[in-house]
Scaffold this active site. Structure first.
Site, PDB file in Angstrom:
ATOM      1  N   ARG A 293      -9.198   0.954  10.124  1.00  0.00           N
ATOM      2  CA  ARG A 293      -8.640  -0.376  10.272  1.00  0.00           C
ATOM      3  C   ARG A 293      -9.583  -1.308  11.028  1.00  0.00           C
ATOM      4  NH1 ARG A 293      -2.670   0.378   9.358  1.00  0.00           N
ATOM      5  NH2 ARG A 293      -1.629  -1.456  10.115  1.00  0.00           N
TER       6      ARG A 293
ATOM      7  N   ARG B  48      11.699  -5.612   4.021  1.00  0.00           N
ATOM      8  CA  ARG B  48      11.489  -4.176   3.807  1.00  0.00           C
ATOM      9  C   ARG B  48      12.564  -3.326   4.464  1.00  0.00           C
ATOM     10  NH1 ARG B  48       5.099  -2.963   4.356  1.00  0.00           N
ATOM     11  NH2 ARG B  48       5.464  -3.096   6.569  1.00  0.00           N
TER      12      ARG B  48
ATOM     13  N   LYS C 166       0.835  -1.217   0.000  1.00  0.00           N
ATOM     14  CA  LYS C 166       0.000   0.000   0.000  1.00  0.00           C
ATOM     15  C   LYS C 166       0.862   1.257   0.000  1.00  0.00           C
ATOM     16  CE  LYS C 166      -2.317  -0.680   3.843  1.00  0.00           C
ATOM     17  NZ  LYS C 166      -1.610  -1.878   4.318  1.00  0.00           N
TER      18      LYS C 166
ATOM     19  N   ARG D 281       0.637  -8.843  13.597  1.00  0.00           N
ATOM     20  CA  ARG D 281       0.041  -7.794  12.753  1.00  0.00           C
ATOM     21  C   ARG D 281      -0.870  -8.411  11.684  1.00  0.00           C
ATOM     22  NH1 ARG D 281       4.907  -4.920  10.560  1.00  0.00           N
ATOM     23  NH2 ARG D 281       3.430  -3.510   9.577  1.00  0.00           N
TER      24      ARG D 281
ATOM     25  N   ARG E 104      11.985  -1.065   9.978  1.00  0.00           N
ATOM     26  CA  ARG E 104      11.007  -0.634  10.992  1.00  0.00           C
ATOM     27  C   ARG E 104      11.003  -1.617  12.146  1.00  0.00           C
ATOM     28  NH1 ARG E 104       5.422   0.274   8.016  1.00  0.00           N
ATOM     29  NH2 ARG E 104       4.756  -0.835   9.884  1.00  0.00           N
TER      30      ARG E 104
HETATM   31  P1  AMP Z   1       1.331   0.296   9.515  1.00  0.00           P
HETATM   32  O1  AMP Z   1       2.559   1.086   9.215  1.00  0.00           O
HETATM   33  O2  AMP Z   1       0.139   0.779   8.759  1.00  0.00           O
HETATM   34  O3  AMP Z   1       1.534  -1.188   9.379  1.00  0.00           O
HETATM   35  O4  AMP Z   1       0.971   0.575  11.071  1.00  0.00           O
HETATM   36  C1  AMP Z   1       1.899   0.270  12.101  1.00  0.00           C
HETATM   37  C2  AMP Z   1       1.153   0.139  13.424  1.00  0.00           C
HETATM   38  O5  AMP Z   1       0.473   1.365  13.733  1.00  0.00           O
HETATM   39  C3  AMP Z   1       0.059  -0.924  13.453  1.00  0.00           C
HETATM   40  O6  AMP Z   1       0.581  -2.222  13.731  1.00  0.00           O
HETATM   41  C4  AMP Z   1      -0.830  -0.404  14.577  1.00  0.00           C
HETATM   42  O7  AMP Z   1      -0.269  -0.675  15.855  1.00  0.00           O
HETATM   43  C5  AMP Z   1      -0.772   1.096  14.359  1.00  0.00           C
HETATM   44  N1  AMP Z   1      -1.857   1.577  13.467  1.00  0.00           N
HETATM   45  C6  AMP Z   1      -1.747   2.052  12.194  1.00  0.00           C
HETATM   46  N2  AMP Z   1      -2.945   2.417  11.707  1.00  0.00           N
HETATM   47  C7  AMP Z   1      -3.840   2.178  12.683  1.00  0.00           C
HETATM   48  C8  AMP Z   1      -5.251   2.335  12.800  1.00  0.00           C
HETATM   49  N3  AMP Z   1      -6.004   2.817  11.787  1.00  0.00           N
HETATM   50  N4  AMP Z   1      -5.838   1.988  13.969  1.00  0.00           N
HETATM   51  C9  AMP Z   1      -5.127   1.522  15.013  1.00  0.00           C
HETATM   52  N5  AMP Z   1      -3.789   1.313  14.966  1.00  0.00           N
HETATM   53  C10 AMP Z   1      -3.147   1.651  13.826  1.00  0.00           C
END
Ligand code: AMP
Length: 218
Positions: A88, A127, A13, A173, A162
């Site tokens: 989410r 990544r 994404k 996740r 990361r």
């Molecule tokens: P991402 O980079 O999108 O994979 O997000 C990394 C982490 O941020 C996730 O594993 C969640 O802990 C938190 N996170 C990101 N977006 C959301 C969301 N919309 N709602 C709740 N937690 C989020």
């Protein structure tokens, strides 16, 4: 255009949203990037979010809703935006509907980037991202390696992994995605907004499909 992306961690994404954002000149609002930024600068939201992010589970809804309420009303979102990672879960999707109604906007299309499970793990664990915040160019050790190992092609800064891309957190996740986020596919399908794109191929082919889906000439 108001575009929303759905897809598991590792679906690509971020990469596709960045390219689309440059093409449409519309801001890319990534919930993960915004949260990491908040953690880095030590804001109240960041301090609260960190313990959840460290466990690979969702940060409480109200943190995200407040964050996006502010972002979506900012002047730079006036002509459109690309949402990546928010909503989410169902509660966040309903809050987004209410928020968009408040500001007199709606979603143009929801893109579901679909990638097979076995590929997701390989993609996430390989990544890397440029550590220079203003660049943040994404790489992958196998699928998109930098010209010089460990360094960014664009700005020559070091690449980093990361903290939540480590194998031990990735399955948590993916489980969170399957349990809480995947139901949104039906939510937006029912509203006639969903377009699914096969995200298993190479970046260029996926971007070409994406442009077709959002009806932008290649
Ligand atoms: P991402 O980079 O999108 O994979 O997000 C990394 C982490 O941020 C996730 O594993 C969640 O802990 C938190 N996170 C990101 N977006 C959301 C969301 N919309 N709602 C709740 N937690 C989020």
């Amino acid at each position: 255009m108001q575009i929303l992306f759905l897809g598991a961690p590792g679906a690509g994404k971020g990469t596709q949203c960045k390219r689309l954002s440059a093409r449409l000149k519309a801001p890319h609002l990534s919930s993960g990037d915004l949260l990491r930024e908040a953690v880095k600068c030590g804001s109240a939201a960041g301090i609260r979010a960190k313990e959840f992010m460290d466990r690979g589970v969702l940060v409480p809804d109200e943190v995200l809703i407040a964050m996006f309420r502010e972002k979506l009303q900012a002047p730079e979102c006036g002509k459109g935006f690309i949402l990546d990672g928010f909503p989410r879960n169902l509660a966040q999707a309903e809050s987004l509907d209410a928020l968009l109604l408040d500001i007199n906007k709606n979603l143009t299309v929801v893109i579901n980037l679909q990638v097979d499970d076995d590929l997701l793990m390989e993609r996430i664990c390989g990544r890397r991202v440029c550590a220079n915040k203003s660049c943040a160019m994404p790489f992958h050790v196998k699928f998109a390696p930098p010209k010089k190992e460990g360094f960014c092609d664009a700005c020559l800064a070091e690449l980093m992994t990361r903290s939540d891309d480590k194998a031990e957190l990735v399955s948590a996740r993916l489980q969170t995605y399957n349990e809480q986020t995947a139901p949104l596919i039906d939510y937006y399908q029912t509203r006639g907004l969903l377009k699914t794109i096969d995200g298993n191929g190479d970046q260029e082919a996926i971007f070409a499909e994406l442009l077709k889906a959002v009806q932008v000439p290649a």
